[in-house]
Design a protein around this motif. Structure first.
Motif, PDB file in Angstrom:
ATOM      1  N   THR A  34      43.344  34.939  37.918  1.00  0.00           N
ATOM      2  CA  THR A  34      43.621  36.123  38.720  1.00  0.00           C
ATOM      3  C   THR A  34      42.319  36.792  39.143  1.00  0.00           C
ATOM      4  OG1 THR A  34      43.649  37.699  36.881  1.00  0.00           O
ATOM      5  CG2 THR A  34      45.712  36.539  37.350  1.00  0.00           C
ATOM      6  N   LYS A  36      41.575  39.931  38.741  1.00  0.00           N
ATOM      7  CA  LYS A  36      41.132  40.833  37.670  1.00  0.00           C
ATOM      8  C   LYS A  36      40.373  40.069  36.589  1.00  0.00           C
ATOM      9  CE  LYS A  36      44.719  44.347  38.306  1.00  0.00           C
ATOM     10  NZ  LYS A  36      45.861  45.056  37.692  1.00  0.00           N
ATOM     11  N   GLN A  37      40.877  38.889  36.238  1.00  0.00           N
ATOM     12  CA  GLN A  37      40.153  38.049  35.274  1.00  0.00           C
ATOM     13  C   GLN A  37      38.786  37.658  35.824  1.00  0.00           C
ATOM     14  OE1 GLN A  37      42.423  34.595  34.172  1.00  0.00           O
ATOM     15  NE2 GLN A  37      44.115  35.776  33.298  1.00  0.00           N
ATOM     16  N   ASP A  40      36.267  40.486  35.424  1.00  0.00           N
ATOM     17  CA  ASP A  40      35.872  40.613  34.017  1.00  0.00           C
ATOM     18  C   ASP A  40      34.887  39.520  33.639  1.00  0.00           C
ATOM     19  OD1 ASP A  40      36.144  41.816  31.361  1.00  0.00           O
ATOM     20  OD2 ASP A  40      37.135  39.931  30.822  1.00  0.00           O
ATOM     21  N   ASP A  58      49.095  39.557  42.800  1.00  0.00           N
ATOM     22  CA  ASP A  58      48.410  40.778  42.373  1.00  0.00           C
ATOM     23  C   ASP A  58      47.195  41.044  43.276  1.00  0.00           C
ATOM     24  OD1 ASP A  58      47.824  43.066  41.051  1.00  0.00           O
ATOM     25  OD2 ASP A  58      47.073  42.119  39.233  1.00  0.00           O
ATOM     26  N   TRP A  59      46.034  40.526  42.918  1.00  0.00           N
ATOM     27  CA  TRP A  59      44.846  40.644  43.767  1.00  0.00           C
ATOM     28  C   TRP A  59      44.709  39.376  44.594  1.00  0.00           C
ATOM     29  CZ3 TRP A  59      39.920  42.973  41.132  1.00  0.00           C
ATOM     30  CH2 TRP A  59      40.241  44.230  40.582  1.00  0.00           C
ATOM     31  N   THR A  64      39.749  40.584  45.844  1.00  0.00           N
ATOM     32  CA  THR A  64      38.834  40.082  44.820  1.00  0.00           C
ATOM     33  C   THR A  64      37.412  39.977  45.361  1.00  0.00           C
ATOM     34  OG1 THR A  64      40.660  38.813  43.849  1.00  0.00           O
ATOM     35  CG2 THR A  64      38.434  38.212  43.176  1.00  0.00           C
TER      36      THR A  64
END
Length: 203
Positions: A34, A36-37, A40, A58-59, A64
């Motif tokens: 994802t 978000k991953q 991070d 999601d994103w 991203t």
């Protein structure tokens, strides 16, 4: 230190394929399913290049890309997509992407794109802004440089516009900028009739 590639794709099979291609070139790999991953992982590991899928839950790839650009303004971001529409390319370039690779992925093409983007990334990693001049976006500029560097023969604006793709007027403006910086040579080819045709070569 070795080269590390961050692969961002929600499809596990595609991530595996991309990982195998990267391992063939002896690059280390980080994987994210994802956006978000990806952020991070990027913040913790600082990879040298990002391979990023467009369509993700999601994103998506655009969101991203923008999030990565908030962390790093110079890391190369290669977008993976089946969508060849001009407006999609413009959206990604404006968000900060540096290059595109069409699905289904062809290993030789992807390896070539990664290598040239890694070289460009090294050249630009010390720059403090994605804007090198008023109205000139670093990501778009790097995409055009990327194309020209790979060509053995001079290219027309149409050649560049079709390959990236970037709008004709945008390519023309950036080539004028690069010519003014002394990075691009303009070669005029005269035919039997009409105006000469300009071609462009990276110096």
């Amino acid at each position: 230190m070795g080269t590390t590639i961050l692969i961002v794709d929600d499809n596990e099979d595609i991530r595996f394929t991309l990982k195998e291609i990267c391992h063939y070139a002896n690059w280390s790999v980080l994987e994210a399913a994802t956006g978000k991953q990806a952020i991070d992982l990027y913040s913790k590991m600082n990879p040298d290049l990002v391979l990023l899928d467009y369509h993700m839950p999601d994103w998506d790839g655009v969101k991203t890309t923008k999030a990565i650009r908030n962390v790093s303004q110079t890391v190369p971001i290669i977008v993976l997509t089946v969508d060849e529409r001009q407006e999609i390319a413009d959206t990604f370039l404006n968000a900060g992407a540096t290059d595109f690779a069409l699905k289904p992925i062809k290993a030789p093409d992807l390896l070539s794109r990664i290598r040239i983007n890694l070289k460009i990334g090294k050249l630009t990693e010390n720059q403090n802004s994605v804007f090198v001049d008023k109205g000139i976006n670093q990501a778009t500029l790097m995409s055009i440089k990327n194309y020209l560097i790979q060509q053995d023969d001079p290219s027309t604006i149409n050649d560049i516009q079709k390959a990236l793709p970037v709008a004709y007027q945008t390519v023309h403006r950036y080539l004028n900028y690069l010519e003014g910086k002394g990075e691009v040579e303009v070669i005029s080819q005269y035919g039997k009739k009409g105006r000469p045709k300009n071609t462009y070569k990276f110096i």
